[in-house]
Design a protein around this motif. Structure first.
Motif, PDB file in Angstrom:
ATOM      1  N   PRO A 227      -3.291 -34.654 -38.936  1.00  0.00           N
ATOM      2  CA  PRO A 227      -4.341 -35.475 -38.319  1.00  0.00           C
ATOM      3  C   PRO A 227      -4.312 -36.889 -38.877  1.00  0.00           C
ATOM      4  CG  PRO A 227      -5.287 -34.011 -39.959  1.00  0.00           C
ATOM      5  CD  PRO A 227      -3.857 -33.618 -39.825  1.00  0.00           C
ATOM      6  N   GLU A 228      -4.629 -37.866 -38.032  1.00  0.00           N
ATOM      7  CA  GLU A 228      -4.599 -39.263 -38.461  1.00  0.00           C
ATOM      8  C   GLU A 228      -5.953 -39.946 -38.369  1.00  0.00           C
ATOM      9  OE1 GLU A 228      -0.103 -40.752 -37.535  1.00  0.00           O
ATOM     10  OE2 GLU A 228      -1.474 -40.701 -35.815  1.00  0.00           O
ATOM     11  N   THR A 229      -6.874 -39.390 -37.596  1.00  0.00           N
ATOM     12  CA  THR A 229      -8.181 -40.007 -37.413  1.00  0.00           C
ATOM     13  C   THR A 229      -9.282 -39.056 -37.868  1.00  0.00           C
ATOM     14  OG1 THR A 229      -8.521 -39.138 -35.177  1.00  0.00           O
ATOM     15  CG2 THR A 229      -7.286 -41.223 -35.385  1.00  0.00           C
ATOM     16  N   PHE A 230     -10.480 -39.590 -37.985  1.00  0.00           N
ATOM     17  CA  PHE A 230     -11.659 -38.803 -38.349  1.00  0.00           C
ATOM     18  C   PHE A 230     -11.838 -37.637 -37.376  1.00  0.00           C
ATOM     19  CE2 PHE A 230     -16.291 -38.073 -38.340  1.00  0.00           C
ATOM     20  CZ  PHE A 230     -16.562 -38.009 -39.700  1.00  0.00           C
ATOM     21  N   LYS A 231     -11.737 -37.916 -36.111  1.00  0.00           N
ATOM     22  CA  LYS A 231     -11.922 -36.885 -35.093  1.00  0.00           C
ATOM     23  C   LYS A 231     -10.829 -35.833 -35.182  1.00  0.00           C
ATOM     24  CE  LYS A 231     -12.782 -36.348 -30.120  1.00  0.00           C
ATOM     25  NZ  LYS A 231     -12.834 -37.055 -28.812  1.00  0.00           N
ATOM     26  N   GLU A 232      -9.592 -36.268 -35.354  1.00  0.00           N
ATOM     27  CA  GLU A 232      -8.482 -35.323 -35.447  1.00  0.00           C
ATOM     28  C   GLU A 232      -8.607 -34.446 -36.693  1.00  0.00           C
ATOM     29  OE1 GLU A 232      -5.160 -38.174 -33.214  1.00  0.00           O
ATOM     30  OE2 GLU A 232      -4.961 -37.699 -35.347  1.00  0.00           O
ATOM     31  N   ALA A 233      -9.068 -35.025 -37.802  1.00  0.00           N
ATOM     32  CA  ALA A 233      -9.230 -34.253 -39.033  1.00  0.00           C
ATOM     33  C   ALA A 233     -10.258 -33.139 -38.846  1.00  0.00           C
ATOM     34  CB  ALA A 233      -9.636 -35.168 -40.185  1.00  0.00           C
ATOM     35  N   ILE A 234     -11.351 -33.443 -38.158  1.00  0.00           N
ATOM     36  CA  ILE A 234     -12.369 -32.414 -37.931  1.00  0.00           C
ATOM     37  C   ILE A 234     -11.852 -31.348 -36.974  1.00  0.00           C
ATOM     38  CG2 ILE A 234     -14.677 -31.954 -37.006  1.00  0.00           C
ATOM     39  CD1 ILE A 234     -15.595 -34.581 -38.121  1.00  0.00           C
ATOM     40  N   GLN A 235     -11.127 -31.762 -35.928  1.00  0.00           N
ATOM     41  CA  GLN A 235     -10.555 -30.755 -35.034  1.00  0.00           C
ATOM     42  C   GLN A 235      -9.586 -29.853 -35.791  1.00  0.00           C
ATOM     43  OE1 GLN A 235     -10.633 -29.748 -31.202  1.00  0.00           O
ATOM     44  NE2 GLN A 235     -10.224 -28.262 -32.811  1.00  0.00           N
TER      45      GLN A 235
END
Length: 736
Positions: A227-235
Motif C-alpha cells: 500500500p502507498e496511501t492512507f486509504k490503501e493501507a487501511i484496505q
C-alpha cells in the motif's frame, strides 16, 4: 455457487455525505449484529462476521477422526476456502474485507489436538485442578503489520521463494505451504477486485458507482503490491483482518495511530487526503472488525507518540460508535488534551471504550524479565488483558488459566481428611497443590510448543514475524525472537476471601469449627442455619475491603503464585514464564467446577471476574479501596491483572466531572495497576436490555477485556454483567 454481493437499493439521484454513509453503515451493522444474536450470539469479541446461508464450506479432513492436522491439511483447506469464498461488498463502505467463517472452528470440537502427540498424564492434572492448558490454542501474539505494508503480498511471496532456495529439504514443508497460501491470497484478492469492477458496471447511482470503481482499482493494486496511501493501507489492513480471521480468528492490530501516521502525513502534504476523509476511512476500519488497537504512549526514547492521527482515530470511533477495542497508553508525557478527549468520549458514548494501560507498571515489570526499557516500550496493548511486541514475541496470552479456586477446593478437602485442621495446614496444602498445578501448566505449554506445528501451524501470522521467514520454521518451533509465556491465575478473590473467612470466623473468633463449616459447604448452605452461616462468612474481612484480612491473603496468594510461575523459568530454560491474573469469559465455566467455598459463595457459581473482588466487597463500593488492593496484587512482570470499574452515567456530566475522572484514571495507573476497563451504564437500561436484549440492539458493554453488543451475549453471561453493574454505584470524590 451463488455470489454474495451487496445489492444497492438507493435511487440513482441520491447523494451521500460521509456522515450520511456512516449513519447508514452503522444501522446495517446493528441490524446484522441483531441477526447474529438471534442466531445464537457469542460470549466473545464481535469479529465482524456476516451471517449468511449461501456459503458453507465442508472440511476436508486428513485424519480418520474427521479433523485436520499439520501443514498440508491446513494449507489445502484454507486455500480451498479462499478459492470459493464469495465477495461481500457494500457500495456505501470505503473498503471490502468481510468474512463468513473460521477454519479453526470447522474442526470437531473434541478433536482439535493431534492425537499422535497425547498428554494423558498431564490431562489428569489439568482435570484435577481445572487448568485451561493452552494446548492447541492458536495465535494470541501480535504480528507486525509493517512487514506487510513494506513488502505487500507479492514481496512476501518473493521473499519466501528466495529463502526456500537457501534452505535444505527439511524446511520445504514450511516454505511450500506458505508459498501456496500467499499465492492463493493474491489470486483471491485479484478476483475480489474483478468482482467489485463487475458491481460498479451495474451500479446506477453515480456517487456509489465511482466509489466501487475506485475500490476495484485499489484492490487490484494491493493484491500483490505494498500500500502507498492512507486509504490503501487501511484496505490492506481490512483484508489482513479477514484473511487471518478466516484461518484461525486472527490476532490483534498493534499501534494504530503510529502505523498509519506516515501515510496520513504524506497524503495530507500531497493534497490527496482531507481529515474528513481520514475519519471516514478509520470509521470504516472500526466497522469492519473489533480488532484491538493501541493509541498514544511513548516511543523507544520515552517521547509521546500522540499525533494528529491519534486524534482522528478517536474521532472516527466516536463517529461510528460501535464495539471498539481501543487502549490509551498512559504515561507522564501523554498529550493532556488527547487524554481528556478520550475520557470525554468514554462518557459521551457509554460504549466501554477506550480503556487505559499504564506504561510505567508494564514497562518496569517487563524489564524485571531481563529486557531493556526500549524493548519494553514496544510492548503494546494487544488483547483482552495482554501485551505483546508486534512481530517479536510468542506469548499464548489469555489462553492459559489456572483455577485458583479449584486448587483451594482440593487443598481444603485434603485437609479435612487429615487429623490437623488449621489455617497453617490449609496454607501448606494450598502451596503444595498450587505448585503441582503450575508445574503441570508449564509442562503443558512446553508440550504445545514442541508439537503445535504438527497440529495447527500459524500459516498467516508466521509471515509477519521478524526473521521467521529466514528461519523457515513455524513460530512455535523456534521462529519467534522471544518466548514470553503468559500464565493467568483465575479466582484470586474467591481464594483470598475463603482463607480470610476461615482465619477470622474459625480460628480468631471461634464462631464455627472447620467440621461445621464443611458440613454447610457440602450442603451448599441449604440446611438448618445454612443461610445464617453463609452471611457470617460473606461478611468476613474481604479482599478489596481496605487493608483487611482478605487483602493480606490476596497479597500472600499473589506472591506465591508469582514465585511459582517464575520458577518455571528454571525448569524450562530459554522460555520466560510471566504471571498474570485474569479469567476472561471463563468466569462462568471455571466456577461450574468448584463446589461451595468458605467465602459464602454457593456451589458452581461464577468465580470473581479477573483481579476484581467478589461482589459486595464493600457496601459503599469504594473505588479507591478496590483499585489500591488490585494494585497491590499485581504480579509485576509485564502482564496484567486488570481493574474493571462500573459507573452510573450520572457521575460525569460536565467538564469538572471529566477532569475528576481523568485524575482518577491517572491515580489508578500510578498505584501499580496495569490495565483499567470502565463501563458507563445506566442500571435501569441494562435491566431492560437483559429482559429484552433487542430493545437496545446497539447497546455495547465492556464485558471483560473486550467490548461486545449486549444482545450478542448469552442470558447467563448477560446476567453476570448485570450483576456487576447493578451491584455498584461508585462516586468519584475529590480525594480519590
Amino acid at each position: 455457487m451463488s455470489e454474495i454481493k451487496f445489492i444497492n437499493k438507493f435511487p440513482s439521484n441520491e447523494e451521500f455525505t460521509f456522515d450520511k454513509r456512516i449513519k447508514l453503515l452503522r444501522e446495517r451493522k446493528v441490524s446484522q449484529t441483531e441477526e447474529k444474536a438471534r442466531n445464537g450470539g457469542a460470549n466473545e469479541d464481535d469479529y465482524g462476521l456476516i451471517v449468511q446461508d449461501e456459503f458453507n464450506y465442508k472440511l476436508k479432513p486428513n485424519h480418520e477422526n474427521g479433523s485436520i492436522y499439520g501443514y498440508k491439511a491446513w494449507t489445502e483447506n484454507y486455500c480451498a476456502i479462499l478459492d470459493s469464498h464469495p465477495l461481500y461488498c457494500d457500495p456505501l463502505d470505503a473498503f471490502v474485507g468481510k468474512g463468513f467463517l473460521f477454519l479453526e472452528r470447522l474442526r470437531p470440537v473434541d478433536k482439535k489436538w493431534n492425537p499422535d502427540y497425547p498428554f494423558d498424564d498431564l490431562q489428569k492434572l489439568f482435570d484435577k485442578y481445572n487448568v485451561i492448558s493452552g494446548i492447541d490454542n492458536c495465535h494470541h501474539f501480535t504480528p507486525d503489520l509493517q512487514i506487510g505494508f513494506d513488502l505487500g503480498w507479492g514481496g512476501i511471496l518473493k521473499k519466501l521463494k528466495e529463502q526456500k532456495e537457501l534452505h535444505d529439504e527439511t524446511h520445504f514443508e514450511f516454505y511450500d505451504s506458505e508459498i501456496k497460501v500467499v499465492e492463493t491470497i493474491i489470486r483471491f484478492l485479484t478476483r475480489m477486485a474483478d468482482e467489485i469492477k463487475d458491481l460498479s458496471e451495474k451500479e446506477k447511482n453515480p456517487y456509489l458507482k465511482k466509489n466501487l470503481e475506485e475500490m476495484s482499482a485499489m484492490n487490484k493494486k494491493i493484491a500483490s503490491n505494498p500500500p502507498e496511501t492512507f486509504k490503501e493501507a487501511i484496505q490492506w489492513m481490512c483484508w489482513f483482518s479477514m484473511l487471518s480471521r478466516t484461518y484461525n480468528r486472527g490476532s490483534a492490530g498493534g499501534q494504530l495511530d503510529e502505523m498509519l501516521r506516515p501515510y496520513y502525513e504524506k497524503d495530507i502534504k500531497a493534497n490527496i487526503l482531507t481529515d474528513d476523509e481520514a475519519v471516514f476511512y478509520l470509521a470504516c476500519l472500526f466497522l469492519q472488525d473489533s480488532r484491538y488497537f493501541q493509541l498514544g504512549g511513548p516511543d523507544a526514547n520515552g517521547n509521546d507518540m500522540t499525533s494528529k492521527a491519534s486524534y482522528l482515530c478517536l474521532d472516527a470511533a466516536d463517529k461510528i460508535n460501535i464495539a471498539c477495542n481501543l487502549t490509551i497508553r498512559v504515561h507522564d508525557k501523554l498529550d493532556e488534551k488527547f487524554f481528556k478527549k478520550s475520557v470525554a468520549y468514554l462518557f459521551k458514548n457509554k460504549q466501554g471504550w477506550p480503556r487505559y494501560s499504564s506504561d510505567t507498571a508494564l514497562a518496569e515489570g517487563f524489564m524485571k524479565c531481563g529486557y531493556p526499557l526500549e524493548l519494553a516500550r514496544k510492548r503494546v496493548a494487544a488483547g483482552c488483558h495482554w501485551m505483546c511486541i508486534p512481530g517479536m514475541e510468542y506469548t499464548m496470552n489469555d489462553t492459559v488459566k489456572i483455577n485458583l479456586a479449584k486448587v483451594f477446593e482440593v487443598a481444603y478437602y485434603e485437609m479435612m481428611e487429615g487429623s490437623e485442621k488449621s489455617i497453617d495446614k490449609l496454607w501448606k496444602l494450598y502451596k503444595h497443590h498450587l505448585k503441582k498445578a503450575v508445574d503441570a501448566t508449564g509442562d503443558g505449554i512446553m508440550h504445545h510448543l514442541k508439537y503445535q506445528s504438527k497440529s495447527q501451524p500459524e500459516l498467516i501470522l508466521n509471515l509477519f514475524q521478524h526473521g521467521l521467514i529466514e528461519k523457515g520454521v513455524n513460530i512455535t518451533d523456534g521462529g519467534a525472537n522471544y518466548y514470553n509465556m503468559c500464565v493467568d491465575g483465575s479466582g484470586i478473590a474467591v481464594v483470598a476471601d475463603s482463607f480470610a473467612a476461615c482465619e477470622q470466623r474459625v480460628e480468631r473468633e471461634q464462631k464455627i469449627t472447620f467440621d461445621t463449616l464443611t458440613k454447610h459447604l457440602k450442603s451448599n448452605f441449604e440446611g438448618e442455619d445454612g443461610e445464617y452461616i453463609r452471611q457470617m462468612l460473606i461478611n468476613s474481612e474481604r479482599y478489596c475491603g481496605g487493608n483487611l484480612l482478605g487483602d493480606e491473603w490476596a497479597k500472600k496468594i499473589s506472591n506465591l503464585y508469582t514465585e511459582l510461575v517464575r520458577d518455571l523459568n528454571l525448569q524450562h530454560p530459554g522460555i520466560n514464564f510471566i504471571p498474570g491474573f485474569f479469567s476472561w469469559s471463563n468466569t462462568l465455566g471455571l466456577g461450574k467446577t468448584v463446589s461451595a467455598t468458605p467465602n459464602g459463595r454457593k456451589a458452581y457459581e461464577a468465580i470473581n471476574h479477573g483481579a476484581n473482588p467478589n461482589g459486595g466487597f464493600r457496601k459503599d463500593g469504594a473505588v479507591s479501596s478496590m483499585c489500591n488492593s488490585i494494585g497491590l496484587i499485581q504480579p509485576g512482570y509485564g502482564n496484567c491483572a486488570p481493574v474493571q470499574l462500573e459507573f452510573d452515567p450520572g457521575i460525569v456530566n460536565d467538564e469538572e466531572g471529566i477532569d475528576k475522572m481523568a485524575a482518577m484514571i491517572k491515580t489508578i495507573m500510578n498505584t501499580g495497576n496495569t490495565l483499567l476497563n470502565i463501563n458507563i451504564i445506566d442500571a435501569k437500561k441494562i435491566l431492560e436490555a437483559h429482559k429484552d436484549p433487542f430493545k437496545y440492539p446497539d447497546l455495547v458493554v465492556r464485558v471483560t477485556g473486550f467490548t461486545a453488543f449486549f444482545a450478542m451475549l448469552s442470558p447467563e453471561f448477560r446476567q453476570l454483567v448485570v450483576d456487576r453493574v447493578v451491584s455498584v454505584n461508585p462516586v468519584i470524590s475529590d480525594n480519590i
